[in-house]
Design an enzyme around this catalytic site. Structure first.
Site, PDB file in Angstrom:
ATOM      1  N   GLU A   1       0.776  -1.258  -0.053  1.00 34.68           N
ATOM      2  CA  GLU A   1      -0.107   0.021  -0.187  1.00 34.68           C
ATOM      3  C   GLU A   1       0.841   1.254   0.084  1.00 34.68           C
ATOM      4  O   GLU A   1       0.416   2.251  -0.596  1.00 34.68           O
ATOM      5  CB  GLU A   1      -0.950  -0.004   1.059  1.00 34.68           C
ATOM      6  CG  GLU A   1      -2.022  -1.021   1.142  1.00 34.68           C
ATOM      7  CD  GLU A   1      -2.797  -1.277   0.030  1.00 34.68           C
ATOM      8  OE1 GLU A   1      -2.866  -0.457  -0.970  1.00 34.68           O
ATOM      9  OE2 GLU A   1      -3.102  -2.433  -0.300  1.00 34.68           O
TER      10      GLU A   1
ATOM     11  N   HIS B   1       3.293   6.505  -5.239  1.00 32.06           N
ATOM     12  CA  HIS B   1       2.836   6.732  -6.773  1.00 32.06           C
ATOM     13  C   HIS B   1       1.819   8.182  -6.705  1.00 32.06           C
ATOM     14  O   HIS B   1       2.135   8.843  -7.519  1.00 32.06           O
ATOM     15  CB  HIS B   1       2.262   5.600  -7.157  1.00 32.06           C
ATOM     16  CG  HIS B   1       1.842   5.683  -8.734  1.00 32.06           C
ATOM     17  ND1 HIS B   1       1.391   4.514  -9.386  1.00 32.06           N
ATOM     18  CD2 HIS B   1       2.467   6.248  -9.832  1.00 32.06           C
ATOM     19  CE1 HIS B   1       1.371   4.744 -10.643  1.00 32.06           C
ATOM     20  NE2 HIS B   1       2.216   5.956 -10.841  1.00 32.06           N
TER      21      HIS B   1
END
Length: 671
Positions: A464, A470
């Protein structure tokens, strides 16, 4: 004054009450509609700025409000919030349709799209324009009125059918229970599983134990129960969901869904449903997916056959089993795995205190990407368990707000996910930084013990956090191309690649320390973790590929001649079959991923993402897992670029070449 309609830097959680949501969403839709009207009514001719960019920046207020609402509906919900969700969801889908079916808006988008060759656009601007145009075209904006109404009819039927499919699977799952009263029949099952089965029986006012087809009951039963006849009973019951002569039969539903999807694709001028779906994915065409799958199959099949043979011999030696059946696989695999590795999760947990793992993942992000994380108390949060951080770069520049919510509670759904409250974008010359959150469900600390994670939970946290990076490192102009707004089969690369650090000595030494003694995790444990991770990888790979190929068979050709689901499926599985066929079982009638979830013509992406992550990490292994140069290339070409260019272009810029499956096959011990 409604706090959701004020201007705020970060969500004002403590000021919001449930009564605020509906009026705020209503108002948000009004504001967004007015922004769309302004674009349509602009008397100047359509340009990239006054149409494409204006459309991308529209709906910002609404997005902020709905992201708060739907994130809380997952992480901190209650009956009232769920009821509001039922009410506002149709408003939002109607608003979405109002945009994609708005002919005047499409005319302007199309006018800009038709002049794109003369506009001298950057790759990112081209991507934005293409994406916008396609969001209309792929929803039928270019069709005649007659065909538009055909499309709407197909879509309405499809949404009803996929709901019906899911309801049937659920009804079949709930209809079966195996009620046992003799404790001898539970031999082999761990105490915790017996206890759970006893609870189920008690809740139904029955004596003894009840096992169901829900995964937390079904999987342990098939894995541990010594009684072969009872395992068979469970496995056959699970395998015939939606394939029985009753009102929950899904055979017709499956055939109707695949035929309607094919018609829909043809109506929009695509050869098949798979061609339609894959146009917007990294894989691009069904041919590429089939070639990719067969290539992996060639490599994995010999290993799978060898593993299967070993398992057969082991079952024969242990219990004189002459023919290994589907209900034997998990049982004998587990026994063999225990014999080979003897790896007890409880031994590992003391080395993975939650606070140490968080500090470890932060330190790894700092070594790779020059990020600093500072826990702060001046950011409003929706629950006292949530931790809030300011993220900066090495020069002290602000990068992102980061929320982390680690423990289960009533009102929080199961599982783990990454989400965001605000996407990064550059607007009026200002780089607006993102607000990113991860949500997990790890054991809470007690009075005597801190929160200690299993190794699986450690990899979940890293996974996660990879998605979060990102989002945090996004650096694009337009929010719809920012962060994790990338194609479906590319989005798992940052998350899956980060998991690799959990297996490396150099990384583990930073954080895997015994919470009482401070001793670093012994490497013999790590070796065992690595070895057991690739146990029966050939058979696992074959299984995943068989599902992906079945999905492609359903969606990559004209299905109108298919009469029997069972016969069609047996043909599709011919190349990947290990166990004897069970006449009364079929998979497709309960294959919810592709007939109810969003994975139609996309199931291959699980393996696709694994190939990408293994290939990417191979580069780090070659140069050093904390090599700055490789990390910077990954940050600049993957993490910060979002969906601004085609994923393969970005990947090749990072890696210097297209991904090959060799690294995955090596990691899995298949070559």
């Amino acid at each position: 004054m409604n706090p959701l309609l004020q201007d705020f830097k970060t969500p004002p959680f403590s000021k919001i009450s449930n009564e605020d949501y509906k009026p705020a969403i209503k108002k948000g839709i009004e504001i967004a509609k007015a922004e769309i009207d302004e674009i349509i009514n602009n008397s100047e001719k359509p340009t990239f700025e006054n149409t494409t960019v204006a459309l991308d920046f529209s709906g910002e207020k609404l997005n902020k409000i709905t992201s708060i609402f739907f994130n809380l509906n997952s992480a901190e919900t209650n009956d009232e919030i769920q009821k509001i969700a039922q009410e506002v969801s149709p408003w939002l889908s109607e608003f979405g349709n109002d945009i994609t079916l708005n002919e005047d808006l499409f005319k302007r988008v199309k006018a800009v799209f038709n002049t794109k060759d003369s506009l001298d656009l950057t790759p990112e601007q081209t991507m934005l324009l293409d994406k916008q145009y396609k969001s209309f075209a792929r929803n039928g904006a270019n069709l005649s009125e007659e065909d538009k109404s055909k499309l709407r009819e197909i879509d309405a039927k499809l949404s009803k059918l996929s709901l019906k499919f899911g309801e049937n699977v659920l009804a079949e799952t709930n209809a079966f229970e195996m009620h046992l009263t003799d404790e001898k029949e539970l031999a082999g099952l761990p105490e915790s599983e017996k206890e759970a089965a006893k609870e189920v029986a008690k809740s139904k006012d029955k004596e003894g134990y009840i096992f169901t087809l829900d995964y937390p009951s079904y999987i342990p039963f098939l894995t541990y129960a010594d009684n072969r006849e009872l395992r068979k009973k469970m496995a056959i019951a699970a395998g015939k969901k939606g394939f029985q002569d009753n009102k929950f039969n899904n055979e017709k539903v499956v055939l109707e869904i695949v035929n309607l999807r094919h018609k829909r694709a043809n109506l929009l001028s695509y050869k098949t449903h798979a061609h339609f779906v894959l146009e917007e994915r990294m894989a691009e065409t069904p041919e590429k997916v089939i070639e990719f799958s067969n290539n992996l199959l060639d490599k994995a099949k010999p290993a799978a056959l060898k593993e299967f043979k070993n398992l057969e011999n082991y079952a024969k030696k242990l219990d004189g089993i002459e023919q290994l059946e589907k209900w034997d696989g998990a049982y004998y695999s587990e026994k063999l795995k225990k014999e080979l590795f003897d790896l007890d999760q409880e031994l590992l947990k003391p080395y993975f205190k939650l606070e140490n793992v968080i500090a470890g993942v932060f330190e790894i992000a700092s070594k790779l990407f020059d990020l600093q994380f500072e826990e702060v108390s001046n950011i409003d949060k929706y629950h006292e368990d949530v931790k809030t951080y300011n993220v900066t770069d090495i020069n002290g520049n602000f990068v992102s707000v980061f929320y982390a919510d680690f423990h289960p509670r009533k009102g929080k759904r199961n599982g783990a996910w990454m989400t965001s409250y605000k996407s990064q974008q550059i607007k009026n010359g200002i780089n607006e930084r993102p607000q990113v959150s991860i949500v997990c469900n790890f054991t809470k600390p007690t009075e005597t013990k801190p929160s200690l994670l299993t190794f699986n939970e450690v990899t979940t946290l890293f996974h996660e956090f990879g998605h979060a990076l990102h989002g945090m490192l996004a650096n694009t102009t337009y929010n719809s191309l920012s962060g994790t707004s990338v194609s479906w089969d590319f989005v798992e690369l940052p998350s899956q690649v980060l998991e690799n650090w959990c297996f490396e000595k150099e990384a583990l030494e930073l954080f895997a320390k015994h919470y009482e003694t401070g001793e670093v995790i012994p490497m013999k444990y790590v070796e065992k973790i690595k070895e057991s991770a690739s146990f029966h990888e050939g058979m696992q790979t074959l299984r995943q590929l068989s599902f992906g190929l079945l999905d492609m068979q359903w969606h990559g050709q004209d299905p109108s001649a298919i009469k029997s689901v069972k016969e069609f499926e047996n043909n599709a599985f011919a190349e990947t079959k290990l166990y004897p066929d069970v006449a009364e079982n079929v998979m497709s009638t309960a294959f919810s991923h592709i007939f109810q979830g969003g994975y139609s013509a996309g199931y291959y992406s699980y393996k696709w993402a694994e190939v990408l992550d293994a290939d990417a990490f191979e580069y780090f292994l070659e140069e050093g897992i904390f090599n700055k140069e490789v990390a910077t290339k990954f940050k600049e070409n993957v993490l910060s670029k979002g969906g601004t260019e085609k994923p393969m272009v970005l990947y090749k810029r990072f890696r210097g070449k297209e991904p090959k499956p060799d690294a995955l096959l090596k990691r899995a011990g298949l070559i």
